[in-house]
Scaffold this active site. Structure first.
Site, PDB file in Angstrom:
ATOM      1  CB  SER A  11      -0.883   0.007   1.261  1.00 43.97           C
ATOM      2  OG  SER A  11      -1.500   1.270   1.454  1.00 43.97           O
ATOM      3  CE1 TYR A  14      -4.366  -1.944   5.237  1.00 39.52           C
ATOM      4  CE2 TYR A  14      -3.319   0.169   4.771  1.00 39.52           C
ATOM      5  CZ  TYR A  14      -3.956  -0.973   4.333  1.00 39.52           C
ATOM      6  OH  TYR A  14      -4.179  -1.160   2.981  1.00 39.52           O
TER       7      TYR A  14
END
Length: 256
Positions: free
Chosen positions: A150, A163
């Site tokens: 990401s 995350y």
């Protein structure tokens, strides 16, 4: 004209929806036979139906990427069906909302939430890499693997520490694996999406979509197909000198 993955066998996790589904469909369009994996085989079957309806060849596989026995079984089933694995897309993952309330700072995160995030988004990638690489080596070497990281694997994001930690870990695993297996002809890269319109991002976009888009120079969300096209290319021989790379696709978010 033959597709860029003609004759190859691809294994895709998190293939029931979003980026995983789009990538499985594109890989099939480009000539690959595709094993579509997700937590529930019935969910993966919807993607398989799309591929088969378009004249491709695919199978659905159920399994939990946080369990090594499941991962080993998914890889074995792919090989049983198609004989080998030439490329893999380790895409299964969860968003912060899947493990607890949104907007929590680090001191508010519970260990259970943190552990679950790493189990799926980092350990799951490790387990898939482990068994995919072992299979590729057993075949005589050669292959291409793409992990879903990401833009959060390259920067910090407030209230998403777990995350961010997991995705930074994916970037690190990718680089290390690329170095370890370069001489075996196995390329390992990761794709780093920004904000993409998927079921996983739906609630976040509904709550703060305007704030998000204000930080994206292209002033729009990405779509799964834009990630899928890049992943298919990264898995193809056209990307033969690319390994250990973090391929950012985010409408300029990281650059800004």
């Amino acid at each position: 004209m033959a597709g860029i993955l003609e004759g190859k066998v691809a294994f895709v996790t998190g293939g029931a929806s979003g980026i995983g589904q789009a990538t499985a469909v594109v890989m099939a369009r480009e000539g690959a036979r595709v094993a579509v994996a997700d937590r529930a085989e019935a969910d993966a079957a919807a993607t398989v139906a799309l591929i088969n309806a378009a004249g491709g060849q695919a199978i659905a596989i159920g399994g939990d990427v946080t369990r090594e026995a499941d991962v080993a079984a998914m890889v074995a089933r792919t090989v049983s069906a198609f004989g080998r694995i030439d490329c893999a897309f380790n895409n299964a993952g969860i968003a912060p909302r899947a493990v607890g309330p949104a907007g929590q700072r680090l001191h508010e995160l519970g260990q259970e939430a943190f552990d679950r995030m790493l189990a799926v988004n980092l350990t799951g990638v490790f387990l898939c890499l482990k068994h995919e690489v072992a299979q590729m080596l057993a075949q005589g070497g050669g292959g291409a693997i793409v992990n879903t990281a990401s833009v959060a694997g390259l920067i910090g994001l407030a209230t998403s520490g777990h995350y961010v930690a997991a995705k930074h870990g994916v970037v690190g695993l990718t680089k290390s694996a690329a170095i370890e297996y370069a001489e075996d002809g196995i390329r390992v890269n990761c794709v780093n999406p920004g904000y993409i319109t998927t079921p996983m991002t739906k609630e976040t976009v509904e709550e703060r979509g305007e704030k998000i888009l204000a930080k994206v120079p292209m002033r729009r969300m990405g779509i799964p197909g834009e990630i899928a096209e890049a992943v298919a290319w990264m898995c193809s021989d056209k990307a033969s000198f690319m390994t250990g790379a973090s391929h950012v696709i985010d409408g300029g978010y990281y650059a800004a």
